[in-house]
Design an enzyme around this catalytic site. Sequence first.
Site, mmCIF file in Angstrom:
data_model
loop_
_atom_site.group_PDB
_atom_site.id
_atom_site.type_symbol
_atom_site.label_atom_id
_atom_site.label_comp_id
_atom_site.label_asym_id
_atom_site.label_seq_id
_atom_site.Cartn_x
_atom_site.Cartn_y
_atom_site.Cartn_z
ATOM 1 C CD GLU A 221 -2.819 -1.422 2.316
ATOM 2 O OE1 GLU A 221 -2.868 -0.530 3.164
ATOM 3 O OE2 GLU A 221 -3.482 -2.474 2.402
ATOM 4 C CG ASN B 171 -0.590 -7.165 -1.182
ATOM 5 O OD1 ASN B 171 -1.190 -7.784 -2.069
ATOM 6 N ND2 ASN B 171 -1.073 -7.046 0.046
ATOM 7 C CG HIS C 7 -9.775 -5.932 0.811
ATOM 8 N ND1 HIS C 7 -10.017 -7.082 1.541
ATOM 9 C CD2 HIS C 7 -8.458 -5.646 0.975
ATOM 10 C CE1 HIS C 7 -8.899 -7.457 2.140
ATOM 11 N NE2 HIS C 7 -7.934 -6.608 1.807
ATOM 12 C CD GLU D 93 -4.529 -7.972 1.774
ATOM 13 O OE1 GLU D 93 -5.416 -7.248 2.277
ATOM 14 O OE2 GLU D 93 -3.319 -7.716 1.859
ATOM 15 C CG ASP E 104 -12.612 -9.072 1.698
ATOM 16 O OD1 ASP E 104 -12.629 -8.092 0.926
ATOM 17 O OD2 ASP E 104 -11.980 -9.062 2.774
HETATM 18 O O1 G3I Z 1 -5.399 -8.845 18.896
HETATM 19 C C1 G3I Z 1 -5.829 -7.596 19.441
HETATM 20 C C2 G3I Z 1 -6.644 -7.808 20.678
HETATM 21 O O2 G3I Z 1 -5.821 -8.390 21.662
HETATM 22 C C3 G3I Z 1 -7.203 -6.470 21.154
HETATM 23 O O3 G3I Z 1 -8.050 -6.683 22.234
HETATM 24 C C4 G3I Z 1 -7.989 -5.800 20.030
HETATM 25 C C5 G3I Z 1 -8.487 -4.424 20.430
HETATM 26 O O4 G3I Z 1 -8.618 -3.585 19.312
HETATM 27 O O5 G3I Z 1 -7.145 -5.651 18.908
HETATM 28 C C6 G3I Z 1 -6.655 -6.883 18.412
HETATM 29 O O6 G3I Z 1 -5.849 -6.612 17.317
HETATM 30 C C7 G3I Z 1 -6.494 -6.251 16.132
HETATM 31 C C8 G3I Z 1 -6.103 -7.236 15.051
HETATM 32 O O7 G3I Z 1 -6.646 -6.845 13.822
HETATM 33 C C9 G3I Z 1 -6.605 -8.643 15.333
HETATM 34 O O8 G3I Z 1 -7.991 -8.669 15.360
HETATM 35 C C10 G3I Z 1 -6.053 -4.857 15.750
HETATM 36 O O9 G3I Z 1 -6.551 -3.915 16.687
HETATM 37 C C11 G3I Z 1 -6.551 -4.516 14.373
HETATM 38 O O10 G3I Z 1 -5.965 -3.286 13.954
HETATM 39 C C12 G3I Z 1 -6.130 -5.597 13.389
HETATM 40 O O11 G3I Z 1 -6.683 -5.277 12.146
HETATM 41 C C13 G3I Z 1 -6.068 -5.886 11.028
HETATM 42 C C14 G3I Z 1 -5.642 -4.790 10.056
HETATM 43 O O12 G3I Z 1 -5.155 -5.369 8.858
HETATM 44 C C15 G3I Z 1 -4.525 -3.921 10.633
HETATM 45 O O13 G3I Z 1 -3.340 -4.667 10.815
HETATM 46 C C16 G3I Z 1 -7.087 -6.817 10.379
HETATM 47 O O14 G3I Z 1 -7.329 -7.931 11.240
HETATM 48 C C17 G3I Z 1 -6.547 -7.314 9.053
HETATM 49 O O15 G3I Z 1 -7.550 -8.016 8.361
HETATM 50 C C18 G3I Z 1 -6.119 -6.132 8.193
HETATM 51 O O16 G3I Z 1 -5.577 -6.643 7.012
HETATM 52 C C19 G3I Z 1 -5.202 -5.682 6.026
HETATM 53 C C20 G3I Z 1 -3.988 -6.225 5.310
HETATM 54 O O17 G3I Z 1 -2.966 -6.508 6.251
HETATM 55 C C21 G3I Z 1 -3.509 -5.260 4.246
HETATM 56 N N1 G3I Z 1 -4.560 -4.938 3.321
HETATM 57 C C22 G3I Z 1 -5.810 -4.448 3.933
HETATM 58 C C23 G3I Z 1 -6.296 -5.434 4.993
HETATM 59 C C24 G3I Z 1 -7.584 -4.930 5.617
HETATM 60 O O18 G3I Z 1 -7.349 -3.751 6.335
#
Ligand code: G3I
Length: 355
Positions: A162, A203, A239, A267, A269
């Site tokens: 990105e 990516n 996405h 990715e 969906d």
């Molecule tokens: O694991 C913690 C948990 O312990 C805590 O209680 C909670 C509170 O917010 O957060 C949890 O972590 C979260 C994590 O996902 C797991 O669920 C983070 O806050 C959250 O920011 C994180 O979001 C991820 C996001 O990327 C940011 O890294 C999404 O799951 C994930 O699907 C998303 O994936 C991205 C790709 O890497 C890049 N392309 C876009 C895609 C969607 O945004």
Amino acid sequence: MKKYFLYFSILGFTFYSCSKKSTGEAAVTPPVVAPDTILYKMMPFPMGASVSASLLKTNTKYYDVAKKEFNSITAENAMKFATVHASQNSFNFTDADYIVSFAQANNQRVHGHTLNWYQSLPAWVTNFAGDSLAWEDLLKTHIQTVVSHFKGKVVSWDVVNELFEDDGKVRNSIWVQKLGPDYIARCFTYAHQADPDALLFYNDYGHEYSAAKRAAIIDMVMNLKNRGIPIHGIGLQFHTTYNETDANISAAINAAAATGLKVHISELDVRVNVNKLPAFVFTSSLAEQQAAKYKFIVKTYKAIPTAQQFGITTWNVGDADSWIPAWQNAPDFPLPFDGSYARKPAYASIIEGAK
Ligand code: G3I
């Protein structure tokens, strides 16, 4: 062989329950696949999903579907900077190693995600006060430590994720601010030095809905390729939405293929609650339209040269696991499995698209 797995008669088993399963999820038409179908075995290219280590550890249905249906695995979050390198002087690969062991035990390919991104950075990086040489060292140390750790286990990496805004301008990320936009070339070089056998990808999302962004990405990728920078593929995140146009989807996939690099739909969906309604109902009509979009994406992808088909990866496994509802603060049902891991119409149409 494939045709024996597909049933178009009323003898087809109902794998998708017609009962209401969760808020907003209405009855949908059953998909037409045999009960013993295994998704990846029906596909001419690797079929993957991103996974969460905590879900693998706590949800046996999730574990079983991730194990059975896919032959390629991406860590949804476990290899990101904030996860593996939360403190400046130590790395923690616990969850990432767990996912790699899971994949190895099931003969699944592991695709690494992601070495460099403007998100998922720990505070010690965003607050880092070093000069450009210190930033360069930080970048190089991170990339090479992570790639070296997984050398021989992770076959490919999203090296940079990105870089661009939707209008095609380079995003003013902390990396660009500290190191200038061409830092991306060095990311690829550092990753290649650490594992010369790994396939290295750029990516990004939005290839399908922003022609400007698509053009900027292709230009940048061709620039790297023409300079001899070790880049081997483009990840199209996809996405996307059930009502994205087929023309836009074709343009995205075919423009990426025209670079001659490998193409990963990385990715995938397909959102259906495009107006982000809080009381959204996933009707059978929407499920069919979503399935048709999945089919078109697979069919278009299958038409690019075989050697460039790195594979298709969905962004997690079932609807309940998707990042979309939290992101849009509204329900959605974007994946080929429902919240109980039953196969949706999209599952059957992915297979149809690959025929
Ligand atoms: O694991 C913690 C948990 O312990 C805590 O209680 C909670 C509170 O917010 O957060 C949890 O972590 C979260 C994590 O996902 C797991 O669920 C983070 O806050 C959250 O920011 C994180 O979001 C991820 C996001 O990327 C940011 O890294 C999404 O799951 C994930 O699907 C998303 O994936 C991205 C790709 O890497 C890049 N392309 C876009 C895609 C969607 O945004």
